[in-house]
Scaffold this active site. Structure first.
Site, mmCIF file in Angstrom:
data_model
loop_
_atom_site.group_PDB
_atom_site.id
_atom_site.type_symbol
_atom_site.label_atom_id
_atom_site.label_comp_id
_atom_site.label_asym_id
_atom_site.label_seq_id
_atom_site.Cartn_x
_atom_site.Cartn_y
_atom_site.Cartn_z
ATOM 1 N N LYS A 102 -7.416 4.598 -20.245
ATOM 2 C CA LYS A 102 -7.705 5.015 -21.605
ATOM 3 C C LYS A 102 -6.483 4.793 -22.513
ATOM 4 O O LYS A 102 -5.990 3.686 -22.636
ATOM 5 C CB LYS A 102 -8.180 6.457 -21.605
ATOM 6 C CG LYS A 102 -9.294 6.748 -20.592
ATOM 7 C CD LYS A 102 -10.509 5.860 -20.754
ATOM 8 C CE LYS A 102 -11.730 6.345 -19.979
ATOM 9 N NZ LYS A 102 -11.607 6.323 -18.519
ATOM 10 N N ASP A 132 -6.401 17.799 -16.670
ATOM 11 C CA ASP A 132 -6.736 16.423 -17.029
ATOM 12 C C ASP A 132 -6.247 16.197 -18.459
ATOM 13 O O ASP A 132 -6.774 16.767 -19.408
ATOM 14 C CB ASP A 132 -8.246 16.214 -16.925
ATOM 15 C CG ASP A 132 -8.657 14.751 -17.088
ATOM 16 O OD1 ASP A 132 -7.956 14.019 -17.813
ATOM 17 O OD2 ASP A 132 -9.694 14.351 -16.517
ATOM 18 N N ARG A 148 0.825 -1.197 0.000
ATOM 19 C CA ARG A 148 0.000 0.000 0.000
ATOM 20 C C ARG A 148 0.864 1.253 0.000
ATOM 21 O O ARG A 148 0.543 2.261 -0.627
ATOM 22 C CB ARG A 148 -0.926 0.023 1.225
ATOM 23 C CG ARG A 148 -1.955 1.162 1.162
ATOM 24 C CD ARG A 148 -2.670 1.394 2.478
ATOM 25 N NE ARG A 148 -1.792 1.964 3.482
ATOM 26 C CZ ARG A 148 -1.541 1.425 4.669
ATOM 27 N NH1 ARG A 148 -2.104 0.277 5.009
ATOM 28 N NH2 ARG A 148 -0.724 2.014 5.524
ATOM 29 N N TYR A 185 -15.377 16.041 -17.513
ATOM 30 C CA TYR A 185 -15.935 14.686 -17.528
ATOM 31 C C TYR A 185 -17.060 14.571 -16.499
ATOM 32 O O TYR A 185 -16.972 15.095 -15.383
ATOM 33 C CB TYR A 185 -14.817 13.694 -17.246
ATOM 34 C CG TYR A 185 -15.268 12.306 -16.871
ATOM 35 C CD1 TYR A 185 -16.095 11.566 -17.707
ATOM 36 C CD2 TYR A 185 -14.860 11.732 -15.664
ATOM 37 C CE1 TYR A 185 -16.505 10.287 -17.356
ATOM 38 C CE2 TYR A 185 -15.256 10.452 -15.315
ATOM 39 C CZ TYR A 185 -16.088 9.749 -16.162
ATOM 40 O OH TYR A 185 -16.497 8.480 -15.802
#
Length: 413
Positions: free
Chosen positions: A229, A204, A80, A132
């Site tokens: 993406k 972004d 983690r 978005y």
């Protein structure tokens, strides 16, 4: 159109973490000549396994790592907090964006969540109005709880920054090109405006990746990605990343990622690294296909309007040419009504009706009922997202097959 993915852009050299590290992305050739970004993307971690000589870097799936002894932790102690495979992906992305460091997280929205923890609840996040749908939903929902203070504005798109002079943002949030209308904002100008007010800027960069745009070189403080993406490119893993321009912010990202448990799993990081190696090659086909389809759609009598900055007649074509190294592979167009959209979608066979983008396969979506359905209808109207809008995520199939599919569906309207 000349395609130049990964054209080098002057940017600061990434700062390496202190102490022993996992395999470093090689930066120089044997004679000291700096490698081009596409070479660095392909060569990240290649041939650096000192134990067995594996060409592809091993995937470190261990959740925990042994200490050398009492009070002597190694470079990694718990996944983690840090992992060699994730570390390699983070340093490669930071290298390609020209940043000081990065945090690879479980999803693109985890990246959004991570960045909200860099501001206090009373501090203002000033956000571009047509981002978005998932980002808009997160900000609107967190704002109602009091966790963040967010205002949405179209001034970044219109360029009318004087309207914002009474505001004192701590974080300015941009998305360029925007989803789904491909609006382009002037990153350099907005960064100057924001920095004069003591604000930091997030861009972004999902729609272009570091292959076609490097926001940090334009003055931004953070570059955000849904690595699901184009960076991964195969629609088989979800992930996100935030790259910081300076070391202090990069350390803050890592601290909060560990604190909140947002880090991406090692196996997913390995898949993203695999996809990243072919990003430059894929972009050439993606973009050539998108440009071809945009030109044909613009000339089609059934199409009301095409949104694609690569078209010379696009109002932001010159700005896109100035700050980008390409125009991307998302094309949006308006058919007028939802009924016409329904008939069009039912006539397609190559394009798949699905959310997401950036994979090698071509997808089609209806933003009003899919990617931006979570937005309030009034917010969609303000953003210009009408019921007749269709968004194409253009893949790397044969361009004639793609156009024949679209033309056949349009002919039936």
């Amino acid at each position: 159109m000349t395609l130049t993915p990964f054209d080098p852009v002057p940017s600061p050299s990434p700062i390496e973490p202190d102490g022993p590290t996992a395999s470093e992305p090689t930066r120089d050739s044997t004679q000291g000549r700096p490698w081009a970004p596409r070479t660095r993307a392909v060569r990240a971690g290649i041939g650096e396994d000192g134990q067995f000589g594996a060409v592809i870097p091993p995937v470190h799936t261990s959740s925990t790592f042994s200490f050398e002894g009492f009070g002597r932790p190694r470079r990694f102690d718990y996944t983690r907090s840090g992992n060699p495979t994730r570390d390699l992906l983070e340093r490669t992305l930071a290298d390609l964006e020209g940043g000081a460091g990065a945090a690879a997280v479980a999803t693109g929205m985890a990246g959004v969540t991570l960045l909200t923890h860099l501001v206090e609840p009373a501090e203002l996040i000033l956000c571009q109005h047509d981002v978005y749908g998932g980002t808009h939903r997160a900000f609107a929902s967190l704002g109602r709880t009091g966790r963040v203070h967010v205002e949405f504005t179209d001034a970044f798109v219109t360029g009318d920054l004087d309207r914002l002079d009474d505001l004192e943002p701590k974080l300015v949030w941009l998305e360029t090109p925007s989803n789904p209308l491909l609006r382009v904002v002037d990153v350099e100008r907005i960064c100057r405006w924001a920095h004069d007010r003591g604000a930091r800027v997030v861009v972004d960069n999902t729609f272009l990746s570091p292959c076609l745009q490097q926001p940090l070189s334009l003055g931004a403080d953070f570059a955000l990605h849904s690595t699901t993406k184009f960076i991964n490119g195969h629609s088989d893993v979800v992930g996100g990343a935030v790259v910081a321009a300076n070391r202090e912010d990069a350390d803050s990202l890592q601290w909060w990622s560990n604190c909140l448990g947002l880090g991406q799993a090692p196996t997913d990081c390995a898949q993203v690294l695999r996809g990243l190696r072919t990003l430059d090659a894929r972009w050439r086909l993606h973009e050539a296909n998108a440009n071809h389809l945009a030109e044909r759609l613009q000339a089609h009598p059934t199409v009301v309007r095409v949104h694609y900055p690569g078209l010379p007649g696009h109002s932001q074509h010159d700005l896109a040419r100035r700050q980008q190294q390409g125009f991307g592979a998302i094309v949006a167009f308006d058919l007028g009504t939802a009924e016409r959209v329904r008939a069009f979608l039912e006539g397609l066979s190559v394009f798949t009706l699905a959310e997401s983008l950036g994979g090698v396969e071509s997808l089609v979506s209806h933003p009003a009922t899919m990617t931006h359905a979570s937005m309030d209808p009034s917010a969609r109207r303000r953003a210009g997202i009408g019921d007749g809008l269709v968004r194409l995520a253009v893949g790397i199939e044969d361009p004639d097959d793609l156009w024949h599919d679209l033309e056949s569906a349009l002919r039936a309207l």
